[in-house]
Structures are given as structure tokens and as C-alpha cells.
Design a protein around this motif. Sequence first.
Motif, PDB file in Angstrom:
ATOM      1  N   VAL A   1     -70.812   2.131  -5.564  1.00  0.00           N
ATOM      2  CA  VAL A   1     -69.438   2.319  -6.030  1.00  0.00           C
ATOM      3  C   VAL A   1     -68.509   1.427  -5.216  1.00  0.00           C
ATOM      4  O   VAL A   1     -68.833   1.013  -4.094  1.00  0.00           O
ATOM      5  N   TRP A   2     -67.362   1.143  -5.795  1.00  0.00           N
ATOM      6  CA  TRP A   2     -66.293   0.426  -5.097  1.00  0.00           C
ATOM      7  C   TRP A   2     -65.204   1.408  -4.717  1.00  0.00           C
ATOM      8  O   TRP A   2     -64.825   2.268  -5.514  1.00  0.00           O
ATOM      9  N   LEU A   3     -64.697   1.290  -3.515  1.00  0.00           N
ATOM     10  CA  LEU A   3     -63.535   2.053  -3.078  1.00  0.00           C
ATOM     11  C   LEU A   3     -62.338   1.113  -3.062  1.00  0.00           C
ATOM     12  O   LEU A   3     -62.399   0.030  -2.461  1.00  0.00           O
ATOM     13  N   ARG A   4     -61.275   1.525  -3.742  1.00  0.00           N
ATOM     14  CA  ARG A   4     -60.060   0.715  -3.741  1.00  0.00           C
ATOM     15  C   ARG A   4     -58.886   1.594  -3.347  1.00  0.00           C
ATOM     16  O   ARG A   4     -58.657   2.641  -3.953  1.00  0.00           O
ATOM     17  N   LEU A   5     -58.158   1.131  -2.335  1.00  0.00           N
ATOM     18  CA  LEU A   5     -57.015   1.883  -1.837  1.00  0.00           C
ATOM     19  C   LEU A   5     -55.731   1.380  -2.493  1.00  0.00           C
ATOM     20  O   LEU A   5     -55.447   0.182  -2.475  1.00  0.00           O
ATOM     21  N   LYS A   6     -54.996   2.304  -3.086  1.00  0.00           N
ATOM     22  CA  LYS A   6     -53.672   2.006  -3.633  1.00  0.00           C
ATOM     23  C   LYS A   6     -52.679   2.891  -2.897  1.00  0.00           C
ATOM     24  O   LYS A   6     -52.688   4.113  -3.060  1.00  0.00           O
ATOM     25  N   LEU A   7     -51.846   2.258  -2.087  1.00  0.00           N
ATOM     26  CA  LEU A   7     -50.925   3.015  -1.252  1.00  0.00           C
ATOM     27  C   LEU A   7     -49.969   3.846  -2.098  1.00  0.00           C
ATOM     28  O   LEU A   7     -49.570   3.441  -3.197  1.00  0.00           O
ATOM     29  N   LEU A   8     -49.618   5.013  -1.582  1.00  0.00           N
ATOM     30  CA  LEU A   8     -48.691   5.905  -2.267  1.00  0.00           C
ATOM     31  C   LEU A   8     -47.290   5.665  -1.721  1.00  0.00           C
ATOM     32  O   LEU A   8     -46.998   5.973  -0.561  1.00  0.00           O
ATOM     33  N   ALA A   9     -46.440   5.092  -2.546  1.00  0.00           N
ATOM     34  CA  ALA A   9     -45.059   4.818  -2.158  1.00  0.00           C
ATOM     35  C   ALA A   9     -44.155   5.102  -3.345  1.00  0.00           C
ATOM     36  O   ALA A   9     -44.579   5.048  -4.506  1.00  0.00           O
ATOM     37  N   ASP A  10     -42.907   5.401  -3.061  1.00  0.00           N
ATOM     38  CA  ASP A  10     -41.934   5.662  -4.115  1.00  0.00           C
ATOM     39  C   ASP A  10     -41.305   4.385  -4.636  1.00  0.00           C
ATOM     40  O   ASP A  10     -40.990   4.270  -5.822  1.00  0.00           O
ATOM     41  N   VAL A  11     -41.094   3.407  -3.747  1.00  0.00           N
ATOM     42  CA  VAL A  11     -40.409   2.171  -4.092  1.00  0.00           C
ATOM     43  C   VAL A  11     -41.238   1.002  -3.588  1.00  0.00           C
ATOM     44  O   VAL A  11     -41.772   1.045  -2.472  1.00  0.00           O
ATOM     45  N   GLY A  12     -41.350  -0.050  -4.403  1.00  0.00           N
ATOM     46  CA  GLY A  12     -42.099  -1.231  -4.016  1.00  0.00           C
ATOM     47  C   GLY A  12     -41.213  -2.455  -3.930  1.00  0.00           C
ATOM     48  O   GLY A  12     -40.266  -2.609  -4.714  1.00  0.00           O
ATOM     49  N   LEU A  13     -41.516  -3.340  -2.969  1.00  0.00           N
ATOM     50  CA  LEU A  13     -40.793  -4.606  -2.800  1.00  0.00           C
ATOM     51  C   LEU A  13     -41.637  -5.745  -3.349  1.00  0.00           C
ATOM     52  O   LEU A  13     -42.799  -5.903  -2.959  1.00  0.00           O
ATOM     53  N   VAL A  14     -41.086  -6.538  -4.255  1.00  0.00           N
ATOM     54  CA  VAL A  14     -41.782  -7.710  -4.782  1.00  0.00           C
ATOM     55  C   VAL A  14     -40.847  -8.898  -4.666  1.00  0.00           C
ATOM     56  O   VAL A  14     -39.628  -8.770  -4.578  1.00  0.00           O
ATOM     57  N   GLY A  15     -41.442 -10.081  -4.691  1.00  0.00           N
ATOM     58  CA  GLY A  15     -40.657 -11.304  -4.599  1.00  0.00           C
ATOM     59  C   GLY A  15     -41.533 -12.456  -4.140  1.00  0.00           C
ATOM     60  O   GLY A  15     -42.707 -12.282  -3.814  1.00  0.00           O
ATOM     61  N   MET A  16     -40.949 -13.633  -4.116  1.00  0.00           N
ATOM     62  CA  MET A  16     -41.670 -14.809  -3.660  1.00  0.00           C
ATOM     63  C   MET A  16     -41.717 -14.828  -2.129  1.00  0.00           C
ATOM     64  O   MET A  16     -40.964 -14.098  -1.459  1.00  0.00           O
ATOM     65  N   PRO A  17     -42.573 -15.658  -1.542  1.00  0.00           N
ATOM     66  CA  PRO A  17     -42.595 -15.778  -0.077  1.00  0.00           C
ATOM     67  C   PRO A  17     -41.224 -16.206   0.460  1.00  0.00           C
ATOM     68  O   PRO A  17     -40.493 -16.961  -0.181  1.00  0.00           O
ATOM     69  N   ASN A  18     -40.891 -15.706   1.636  1.00  0.00           N
ATOM     70  CA  ASN A  18     -39.615 -16.007   2.305  1.00  0.00           C
ATOM     71  C   ASN A  18     -38.406 -15.475   1.553  1.00  0.00           C
ATOM     72  O   ASN A  18     -37.301 -15.998   1.714  1.00  0.00           O
ATOM     73  N   ALA A  19     -38.606 -14.437   0.740  1.00  0.00           N
ATOM     74  CA  ALA A  19     -37.458 -13.826   0.063  1.00  0.00           C
ATOM     75  C   ALA A  19     -36.723 -12.848   0.966  1.00  0.00           C
ATOM     76  O   ALA A  19     -35.656 -12.354   0.599  1.00  0.00           O
ATOM     77  N   GLY A  20     -37.292 -12.539   2.118  1.00  0.00           N
ATOM     78  CA  GLY A  20     -36.643 -11.620   3.053  1.00  0.00           C
ATOM     79  C   GLY A  20     -37.118 -10.192   2.934  1.00  0.00           C
ATOM     80  O   GLY A  20     -36.409  -9.263   3.343  1.00  0.00           O
ATOM     81  N   LYS A  21     -38.321  -9.982   2.411  1.00  0.00           N
ATOM     82  CA  LYS A  21     -38.831  -8.621   2.216  1.00  0.00           C
ATOM     83  C   LYS A  21     -39.107  -7.944   3.553  1.00  0.00           C
ATOM     84  O   LYS A  21     -38.800  -6.749   3.724  1.00  0.00           O
TER      85      LYS A  21
END
Length: 351
Positions: free
Chosen positions: A153-173
Motif C-alpha cells: 500500500v501507499w501512505l500519503r499524508l494530506k495536511l489538515l488545514a483550514d486555509v491554504g497559501l498558493v502562489g508563484m515562487p517569491n510571492a511572499g508566502k
Amino acid sequence: MHFLDQAKIYIRSGGGGPGAVSFRREKYIQYGGPDGGNGGKGGDVVFEAAAGLNTLIDFRYTQHFKAPRGGHGMGKNRNGAAGKDLVIKVPVGTQVISDEDRETVLADLTEAGQRVTLLEGGLGGRGNASYKTSTNRAPRQHQPGEPAEEMWVWLRLKLLADVGLVGMPNAGKSTFINKLSNTKAKVGDYAFTTLRPQLGVVMHKNREFVLADIPGLIAGAADGAGIGDRFLGHVERCRVLIHLIDISSADPVEAMQIVEEELEAYGSGLEDKPRLVALNKIDLVDDDLAQDYARELLKAGAAEVFPISGATGKGISKLLDAVIEYLPAATVTERPEGEQEEAEDKPWSPI
């Protein structure tokens, strides 16, 4: 501690113990009869979500997990001991995926303490004492016990968060999450400073939520460019996404469109997830230029644009007001203002 969000492991339950063939033989006792006991049940393979874990790094060094088999039946009507269940502890948010197609989710552990029995141990075999009848008083047949179950089997972790940050590199995340929480994310003036997801707890107006920062996306991330888009799995469970755009980039509108295309290419519902567009680093330009860029993003399809500065904190409060509107009461912790003031005025005491 190294962060690892997927691992492949081998699991096998315990086989059932065989039943015994035995006859009572004691001095001065005639016709002792059969007394072979049954075999014990094999151990199950159980996955348990543990609150104190946040990585799958332990499974890089241990990939094989085998539950003990059941004990043999014995004479004097003694049954074999049952095999102890094998409990595999994984972080909250871990999915167990079949190795055959790498898509079928066998178990999804989303709550601390949740348990899922993935493989059951084999039942123990019958001893010859259980075959005794009025017409078959000396049976010699027995059962060997059920075989074990096994699989990769494969184990895959998906973090539990309410809000996610996305953007390009160096966007200031990283600067943004460091400003709002106690996270110590690495900050640098080069691309892909963030190489693994970061979690931070944000408190705003007596409300608390978890914010997740993932590595930046570039054009072609779905095809493996940059770090790829595998880390987008950590924001699949988020209720809303904050799309950070660097106002000092060559073309903020193009930057927004690139990330939107990568979210759509990844799928899994991310393209339909609510998004809040934040124009970051406005402390580097004048207000007129920031307003012009905001109007261009609105024309490009953004529902609303929040000009902010992750370094100075300007405009962040309004953005967080919009964030908490997407969080239901079940995921928000509030404390009445009276209790908060009373707690602050009360002097500290070790008792």
C-alpha cells in the motif's frame, strides 16, 4: 525532523494457527478420546491516526509490517493463543492507497484516535476434539487455519488545514505565514525557498484557524516543472485558498493566470475551491500603482483583490476578515470578550 508525505509499505496479517490432533492417554483411564485444541486467530493490521505525528519519515526506514500468527492448538483441549494486533500509527490526515492502481483510497484517517482495520488475521483451525461425534469417536482430521492476507500500500499524508497559501515562487508566502503565526519558515530572495509544507496557527478577532504554506508553482508544474504540483495535495482539504501575487513581478496578471491554470490541471476540486486574491508587497510601490494593478486583476477574472504587505502587515486585517467568513463555527474557537479581559487582568499564579 525531515518531512516526508508519501511512502510505500508492505503489510501482512497473521495467519490462523493449526488445530491439533491429540488423544488423551492416561494410566487407568480407558477410552480417553480426542483432546486436540483449536488454533488461535492471527493478528489484524490496524492503522491508527496519532495526534503527535506530522511526517511519514519513519516509514522510509521500516517498510515491512507483519502481524504475528495464531498459536498452535495443543493436547488437553488447549487452544492456541491469538496473535496480537499490529497497530501502525500514522499522522492525522493520512490516506492508505492501493498499490494496484495508486488511486483507490482504502482508508482515510482524518481524526486523532481514529482506527481502521485494513487486514484481518486468519481464523484458527479446528482441532480433532471438535470433530468428535457419537459415530466418530476417534477423529483424526483437523484444520490448518486460514492463511494470512498481504498487500503493498501507499501512505500519503494530506495536511489538515483550514486555509491554504498558493502562489508563484517569491510571492511572499513564507513572510506572510511568519507574520501571522509563530512559524519559522525560511525566507530568502531566491526561488523555491520553501521546499516542504509549513503549518501555522493564526488568531484573528478571537478566532483561530490553521494556515498551510506550500512550495511555489510555476508554469508546467503539472508536468513536473520546478518542484511539481504534488504538494497541492496538502491544500485539498482547505476550505479557502489565499492566492498571493507579487506586485513587483514582471506581470502580476500573468502570474495569477499561471497559478489558476496549474490548479485546474491538478484537479481534485481545487479549481472550484474559493480563492481570495491578495496583491502582496505593496510597501514596495506607491498606492496609485497598487490600485492600477488591482483593477487589472479584477478585469482578468479576480472576484476581489486585497492589497497587502506581508512585511509591514498593511491590509492583512481586511484579508483575514474575509477568510473567517468561509470557516464554519465547528472549525473556529471563540472566547467571549469578558472572559478574555478577566483572564488578562488576573495576575499569574502557580497555584
